[in-house]
Motif scaffolding. Structure first.
Motif, PDB file in Angstrom:
ATOM      1  N   UNK A  76       0.811  -1.242   0.000  1.00 25.17           N
ATOM      2  CA  UNK A  76       0.000   0.000   0.000  1.00 25.17           C
ATOM      3  C   UNK A  76       0.831   1.273   0.000  1.00 25.17           C
ATOM      4  N   UNK A  77       1.988   1.264   0.622  1.00 27.28           N
ATOM      5  CA  UNK A  77       2.794   2.483   0.723  1.00 27.28           C
ATOM      6  C   UNK A  77       3.313   2.953  -0.627  1.00 27.28           C
ATOM      7  N   UNK A  78       3.343   2.062  -1.617  1.00 26.55           N
ATOM      8  CA  UNK A  78       3.834   2.451  -2.938  1.00 26.55           C
ATOM      9  C   UNK A  78       2.992   3.551  -3.562  1.00 26.55           C
ATOM     10  N   UNK A  79       1.678   3.523  -3.304  1.00 25.50           N
ATOM     11  CA  UNK A  79       0.766   4.480  -3.926  1.00 25.50           C
ATOM     12  C   UNK A  79       0.487   5.681  -3.039  1.00 25.50           C
ATOM     13  N   UNK A  80       1.097   5.719  -1.866  1.00 28.37           N
ATOM     14  CA  UNK A  80       0.856   6.837  -0.962  1.00 28.37           C
ATOM     15  C   UNK A  80       1.546   8.103  -1.464  1.00 28.37           C
ATOM     16  N   UNK A  81       0.930   9.230  -1.215  1.00 24.34           N
ATOM     17  CA  UNK A  81       1.532  10.501  -1.617  1.00 24.34           C
ATOM     18  C   UNK A  81       2.817  10.716  -0.816  1.00 24.34           C
ATOM     19  N   UNK A  82       3.871  11.099  -1.497  1.00 24.94           N
ATOM     20  CA  UNK A  82       5.155  11.290  -0.837  1.00 24.94           C
ATOM     21  C   UNK A  82       5.917  10.007  -0.587  1.00 24.94           C
ATOM     22  N   UNK A  83       5.508   8.917  -1.259  1.00 25.49           N
ATOM     23  CA  UNK A  83       6.210   7.646  -1.080  1.00 25.49           C
ATOM     24  C   UNK A  83       7.665   7.774  -1.529  1.00 25.49           C
ATOM     25  N   UNK A  84       8.585   7.135  -0.825  1.00 26.09           N
ATOM     26  CA  UNK A  84       9.994   7.221  -1.210  1.00 26.09           C
ATOM     27  C   UNK A  84      10.259   6.457  -2.504  1.00 26.09           C
ATOM     28  N   UNK A  85      11.309   6.811  -3.218  1.00 31.41           N
ATOM     29  CA  UNK A  85      11.648   6.077  -4.435  1.00 31.41           C
ATOM     30  C   UNK A  85      12.146   4.675  -4.111  1.00 31.41           C
TER      31      UNK A  85
END
Length: 203
Positions: A76-85
């Motif tokens: 889920x964190x992949x699509x979060x705004x501000x996710x790290x590269x």
């Protein structure tokens, strides 16, 4: 040949050395080598396996082992705004792996077996491209917000033109004068007119 200035390099290296890195990788030979090299660079590293639904706070960059275990896992964190590269660590080149790397939005990859050569470059390139992308996204958001504001002002002018029989110029001047009188942005005045029109049903 005149050499190009390298004044930005020390700061870039300092940025990398102060990063918080999450390595989503099994504790195997590749994982040990990745951990050792990242620590040698100076990064603060946290090893995670298997992949989790969330990342530790203040994660700057993620190394992700692209394996069957991660290919079938939703992150889920992949699509979060501000996710790290994300920098994928890949052992094979086949259509499935290539598609997975593309879906991660990766700027470069680290091949397996992990070696020291190329790791620092992969981090530097990824961070630079990620920052460029963030800058572009902020610019696009500002442009979209400005266009939305202009549409609101235009709609408010149309309402004033229809309800008060004003010209477009006079409608805008009325908006502007109200904004100055109330010391509010003209967009706020336009929004109030639109809402009043919708609620009261003026014609």
């Amino acid at each position: 040949m005149k050499q190009r200035s390298s004044s930005r390099t020390p700061q870039a290296l300092r940025d990398i050395r102060s990063m918080n890195v999450v390595a989503i990788h099994p504790q195997d030979q590749d994982g040990d080598e990745l951990l050792a090299q990242l620590r040698r660079i100076g990064c603060k590293v946290q090893m995670v396996w298997p992949a989790q639904d969330s990342l530790p706070e203040a994660t700057d960059i993620v190394f992700l082992a692209v394996r069957p275990e991660t290919l079938c896992t939703t992150l889920p964190w992949l699509d979060a705004r501000g996710a790290p590269p994300v920098i994928p660590v890949v052992a094979y080149e086949n259509p499935i792996i290539i598609e997975a790397v593309m879906q991660l939005g990766a700027y470069c990859v680290v091949p397996s077996p992990v070696r020291s050569f190329g790791l620092l470059t992969a981090i530097a390139v990824t961070l630079n491209q990620h920052r460029n992308r963030q800058t572009m996204e902020r610019y696009v958001r500002r442009v979209e917000e400005k266009l939305a504001e202009q549409r609101q002002i235009q709609r408010a002018k149309t309402i004033l033109m229809e309800t008060r029989s004003l010209s477009e110029r006079d409608a805008y001047e009325l908006l502007r004068s109200q904004a100055m009188t109330k010391r509010e942005p003209i967009e706020s005045i336009a929004d109030a007119i639109i809402k009043a029109h919708e609620v009261l049903g003026f014609r």
